[in-house]
Design a protein around this motif. Sequence first.
Motif, short mmCIF file in Angstrom:
data_model
loop_
_atom_site.label_atom_id
_atom_site.label_comp_id
_atom_site.label_asym_id
_atom_site.label_seq_id
_atom_site.Cartn_x
_atom_site.Cartn_y
_atom_site.Cartn_z
N ALA A 185 48.70 40.09 44.19
CA ALA A 185 47.91 39.50 43.10
C ALA A 185 48.32 40.08 41.75
CB ALA A 185 46.42 39.74 43.36
N ILE A 186 48.55 41.39 41.71
CA ILE A 186 48.95 42.05 40.46
C ILE A 186 50.33 41.56 40.01
CG2 ILE A 186 49.63 44.27 39.47
CD1 ILE A 186 47.44 45.52 41.27
N GLN A 187 51.26 41.47 40.95
CA GLN A 187 52.59 40.99 40.61
C GLN A 187 52.56 39.55 40.11
OE1 GLN A 187 54.40 43.82 40.27
NE2 GLN A 187 56.11 42.87 41.34
N SER A 188 51.83 38.70 40.83
CA SER A 188 51.76 37.29 40.45
C SER A 188 51.10 37.12 39.09
CB SER A 188 50.97 36.50 41.52
OG SER A 188 50.82 35.16 41.14
N GLY A 189 49.98 37.83 38.86
CA GLY A 189 49.29 37.72 37.57
C GLY A 189 50.14 38.21 36.41
N THR A 190 50.82 39.33 36.62
CA THR A 190 51.66 39.90 35.55
C THR A 190 52.83 38.98 35.23
OG1 THR A 190 51.09 42.15 36.25
CG2 THR A 190 53.05 41.89 34.89
N GLN A 191 53.53 38.53 36.25
CA GLN A 191 54.71 37.69 36.02
C GLN A 191 54.34 36.36 35.37
OE1 GLN A 191 56.50 37.42 39.91
NE2 GLN A 191 57.02 39.62 39.96
N ARG A 226 32.74 34.55 39.27
CA ARG A 226 31.53 35.35 39.41
C ARG A 226 31.89 36.82 39.57
NH1 ARG A 226 30.78 30.80 42.80
NH2 ARG A 226 29.06 29.45 42.12
N GLU A 227 31.14 37.68 38.91
CA GLU A 227 31.40 39.11 38.99
C GLU A 227 31.28 39.62 40.41
OE1 GLU A 227 29.89 43.29 36.91
OE2 GLU A 227 29.17 41.36 36.19
N SER A 228 30.38 39.01 41.19
CA SER A 228 30.18 39.45 42.58
C SER A 228 31.40 39.20 43.45
CB SER A 228 28.96 38.72 43.17
OG SER A 228 29.15 37.32 43.12
N GLU A 229 32.32 38.36 42.99
CA GLU A 229 33.52 38.04 43.77
C GLU A 229 34.78 38.65 43.16
OE1 GLU A 229 33.41 33.79 43.81
OE2 GLU A 229 31.63 33.70 45.09
N ARG A 230 34.60 39.71 42.36
CA ARG A 230 35.73 40.28 41.63
C ARG A 230 36.81 40.87 42.53
NH1 ARG A 230 31.26 43.60 40.49
NH2 ARG A 230 31.32 45.65 41.47
N SER A 231 36.47 41.20 43.78
CA SER A 231 37.49 41.76 44.68
C SER A 231 38.34 40.68 45.33
CB SER A 231 36.83 42.63 45.76
OG SER A 231 35.93 41.86 46.54
N ASP A 232 37.94 39.42 45.18
CA ASP A 232 38.75 38.32 45.71
C ASP A 232 40.13 38.36 45.06
OD1 ASP A 232 38.60 35.37 47.04
OD2 ASP A 232 39.69 35.29 45.15
N LEU A 233 41.17 38.13 45.83
CA LEU A 233 42.53 38.27 45.31
C LEU A 233 42.83 37.28 44.18
CD1 LEU A 233 44.59 38.96 48.56
CD2 LEU A 233 43.74 40.59 46.87
N PHE A 234 42.23 36.09 44.23
CA PHE A 234 42.44 35.13 43.15
C PHE A 234 41.81 35.64 41.85
CE2 PHE A 234 42.80 32.48 46.96
CZ PHE A 234 44.01 31.84 46.71
N GLU A 235 40.68 36.35 41.98
CA GLU A 235 40.04 36.92 40.79
C GLU A 235 40.84 38.12 40.27
OE1 GLU A 235 37.26 35.64 39.16
OE2 GLU A 235 37.87 34.04 40.52
N VAL A 236 41.38 38.93 41.18
CA VAL A 236 42.22 40.05 40.76
C VAL A 236 43.43 39.52 39.99
CG1 VAL A 236 43.72 41.92 41.57
CG2 VAL A 236 41.49 41.54 42.66
N ALA A 269 36.42 45.75 38.59
CA ALA A 269 37.35 46.33 39.55
C ALA A 269 38.81 46.11 39.15
CB ALA A 269 37.11 45.74 40.94
N ALA A 270 39.13 44.91 38.69
CA ALA A 270 40.51 44.59 38.39
C ALA A 270 41.10 45.47 37.29
CB ALA A 270 40.64 43.12 38.02
N PRO A 271 40.36 45.75 36.18
CA PRO A 271 40.94 46.64 35.18
C PRO A 271 41.29 48.01 35.74
CG PRO A 271 39.15 45.42 34.23
CD PRO A 271 39.13 45.14 35.70
N ARG A 272 40.50 48.53 36.69
CA ARG A 272 40.83 49.84 37.28
C ARG A 272 42.15 49.74 38.04
NH1 ARG A 272 35.09 50.02 38.94
NH2 ARG A 272 33.96 51.18 37.36
N VAL A 273 42.34 48.65 38.75
CA VAL A 273 43.61 48.44 39.45
C VAL A 273 44.75 48.40 38.45
CG1 VAL A 273 44.96 46.79 40.77
CG2 VAL A 273 42.59 47.21 41.39
N GLU A 274 44.53 47.71 37.33
CA GLU A 274 45.57 47.56 36.32
C GLU A 274 45.93 48.91 35.70
OE1 GLU A 274 48.11 44.93 34.11
OE2 GLU A 274 47.04 44.93 36.01
N VAL A 275 44.94 49.74 35.46
CA VAL A 275 45.21 51.05 34.87
C VAL A 275 46.00 51.92 35.83
CG1 VAL A 275 44.13 53.20 34.14
CG2 VAL A 275 43.27 51.03 33.27
N ARG A 276 45.68 51.84 37.10
CA ARG A 276 46.42 52.65 38.07
C ARG A 276 47.88 52.22 38.15
NH1 ARG A 276 41.73 52.18 41.47
NH2 ARG A 276 42.77 50.55 42.66
#
Length: 306
Positions: A135-141, A228-238, A284-291
């Motif tokens: 998800a991170i690679q796809s979103g970034t690219q 929805r914030e409650s679904e932030r861990s979903d890969l499409f949301e990430v 959640a996603a910004p924390r992943v991005e920072v890491r």
Amino acid sequence: MSIDQAELGRRLKEARESCGLTQDDTAREMSVSRATIAQIELGNRSVSGLELAKLAYLYARDIREFLAPSFSADGLTAVLLRPKTARAMASKTALRDCIALGHQLRDLEILLGISRSTGSVAAYPSVPLGSKWDAIQSGTQTALEERRRLGLGSGPLGDLPALLEAQGIRTGLIAMPSGVSGLMLSDPTVGLFVVVNRDHPAVRQRFSWCHEYAHLLLDRAQMGHVSRESERSDLFEVRANVFAANFLMPEDGVRQLVATLGKAAQVAFMLMFSTKAELSPSTAAPRVEVRICRFTTWSSFRITLA
């Protein structure tokens, strides 16, 4: 095909069922008895223009669909309104408002003779997401490619709704539940439409414009998507969160800006990461991005939005 009372009743029944509503649900919303709804659907009772308008709103339909030569119960409403979870139920009024606004904007543009072409909007291929790294690679690219396609360079973005509108995408601000940041619609009756929560702070809205734009570019085949914030861990949301962070300002742009700062300013800049999550529509996603990217996410917010 002639639309008589019986045919109109049949269409209203199919529209109701496609939304996952019972006759009791509809009767309650219409402030009539269930028997009245049953008689309408059986073709035994006529429907006034006002009642038809209310039913069209309730079923998230253009009123003209019920009077057209042909009718299909499938489509946008079945995708967005059928889910019966508590979270989905809480956002259904906002969804109806968004779809109604899309219809109104389309009608207004027709009256004004405005032609809206979406031929310049990119459609990126669907990429299987097996992990957060995918998800991170796809979103970034995708964000970097979209910046390149639009000739945006690596600097901060300006007016985001204007950027979308210039491509023929309708945009809107509507009050939604606090846990909903926005939604994307892709349907012939409303065109391409991105809506953001009107009640959220301006900094969060800027992120949400980009977030929903990501869904429009990458998930358009779904016809509609609610963030929805409650679904932030979903890969499409990430993926959409990572796209938004990089689209607002890519890592190269952040590095260039940080390089122009003095040592003291650079230290202060990095210390700001401790509060970055407060500005995200999905924490959640910004924390992943920072890491992964170290300082892409916070800089996207602070530099472009402050």
